[in-house]
Design a protein around this motif. Structure first.
Motif, mmCIF file in Angstrom:
data_model
loop_
_atom_site.group_PDB
_atom_site.id
_atom_site.type_symbol
_atom_site.label_atom_id
_atom_site.label_comp_id
_atom_site.label_asym_id
_atom_site.label_seq_id
_atom_site.Cartn_x
_atom_site.Cartn_y
_atom_site.Cartn_z
ATOM 1 N N GLU A 292 0.352 6.046 -1.018
ATOM 2 C CA GLU A 292 1.762 6.297 -1.303
ATOM 3 C C GLU A 292 2.160 5.714 -2.655
ATOM 4 N N ARG A 296 3.802 7.618 -5.681
ATOM 5 C CA ARG A 296 5.129 7.206 -6.151
ATOM 6 C C ARG A 296 5.137 7.011 -7.660
ATOM 7 N N GLY A 306 11.213 8.998 -7.242
ATOM 8 C CA GLY A 306 10.120 8.791 -6.308
ATOM 9 C C GLY A 306 10.054 9.892 -5.264
#
Length: 317
Positions: A292, A296, A306
């Motif tokens: 992640e 991001r 984001g």
């Protein structure tokens, strides 16, 4: 709000019709037909010839006295370079300071540049015309890979359908995100795109590349985003040396292999964020970002928001 759209002879028809439809639909949904009032401005009385054998009847001409308006947009002429009439640029230079915001669609940027309104400003135009605009007007900061750019009161859009993206952004500015998204969905636009997004998707880039080992590698990447896509691995797929593969890829695709892989993963992640309820962790895994946090950082660097914020803005609610 009165929206003036200047349509030069030979105007790209969608530069006029696209934004006009966005503003009309926004007004309809607001229940106030006067929320936006679009008027076409011609260089002379009588029908204006547009592309696709369409004709536009102007509401007024550049010979008319100055009028009060909220926004001025200048449509493009698909000829490159477009014919720029000095009397028209003089009218633009006179009207632009009187409106709240002004801008261009496609090669309409050439008219604004000739009017002296783009010097020192960051602008965009159709990718095919960007080099010509930068060469003719070296004081203009041309960004060839943006959908639209806002620089103060100035707003410029890329080619053709990007005028609708710009119009949606102006609707969002005036009346909020909810209305802009409702208009976008009604008009069946694929995506309400952020202005900084590339004019090309990776799928389109792959289609533009010649039928070669490079295109085969591109198609493999698009179908295997979660696999090893290092330059060495892609060169093996192409059965080429790393050096030869990198050089050939850049020549045929106009970008490096790493840039293509990054864009492909970003495009795929965006689509999943827009159209699915999959977790951020799952999307990062399936699109090859791995985590992640890496996804991001990629979103922040390329789009400016984001993944979670992106889904909040553009996902299905």
């Amino acid at each position: 709000m009165r929206i003036l759209i200047l349509a030069p002879p030979g105007v790209q028809s969608l530069d006029v019709v696209g934004p006009a439809e966005v503003f009309w639909e926004a007004a309809r949904r607001l229940g106030d037909e006067n929320a936006y009032r679009v008027e076409i401005v011609g260089t002379q009385a009588g029908p204006i010839a547009g592309t696709g054998s369409l004709r536009f009847l102007p509401d007024r001409t550049t010979d008319d006295p100055d009028i009060e308006a909220d926004t001025l947009l200048v449509g493009g002429d698909p000829r490159l370079p477009p014919h720029v009439d000095p009397t028209v640029t003089a009218w633009i230079a006179r009207v632009a300071p009187q409106v709240r915001r002004y801008g261009s669609i496609c090669t309409g940027a050439f008219f604004l540049a000739a009017a002296g309104l783009l010097d020192g400003r960051q602008v965009t135009t159709h990718w095919e015309c960007a080099a010509e605009l930068a060469g003719r007007y070296p004081k203009v900061r041309v960004e060839s890979d943006h959908i639209f750019i806002r620089d103060g009161a100035l707003c410029t859009a890329a080619g053709v359908s990007a005028g609708m993206d710009l119009a949606l952004a102006l609707v969002e500015e005036d009346f909020g995100r909810e209305l802009a998204l409702a208009v976008a969905r009604y008009l069946v636009l694929f995506l309400k795109r952020p202005g900084g997004q590339s004019q090309f998707s990776t799928h389109l880039a792959a289609q533009l590349t010649g039928k070669s080992s490079i295109q085969k590698v591109q198609q493999w990447v698009l179908s295997n985003l979660d696999q090893d896509a290092s330059i060495e691995a892609l060169a093996r797929h192409a059965q080429m040396s790393t050096r030869s593969f990198t050089r050939t890829f850049h020549r045929e695709a106009g970008m490096t292999p790493s840039e293509f892989v990054h864009r492909a993963r970003l495009d795929a992640a965006r689509r999943l964020l827009e159209d699915s309820s999959a977790s951020l962790k799952g999307i990062a895994r399936d699109t090859g970002f791995g985590s992640e946090e890496r996804m991001r950082r990629a979103f922040l660097r390329s789009i400016g928001v984001g993944p979670a914020d992106y889904r909040g803005r553009f996902g299905r609610h």
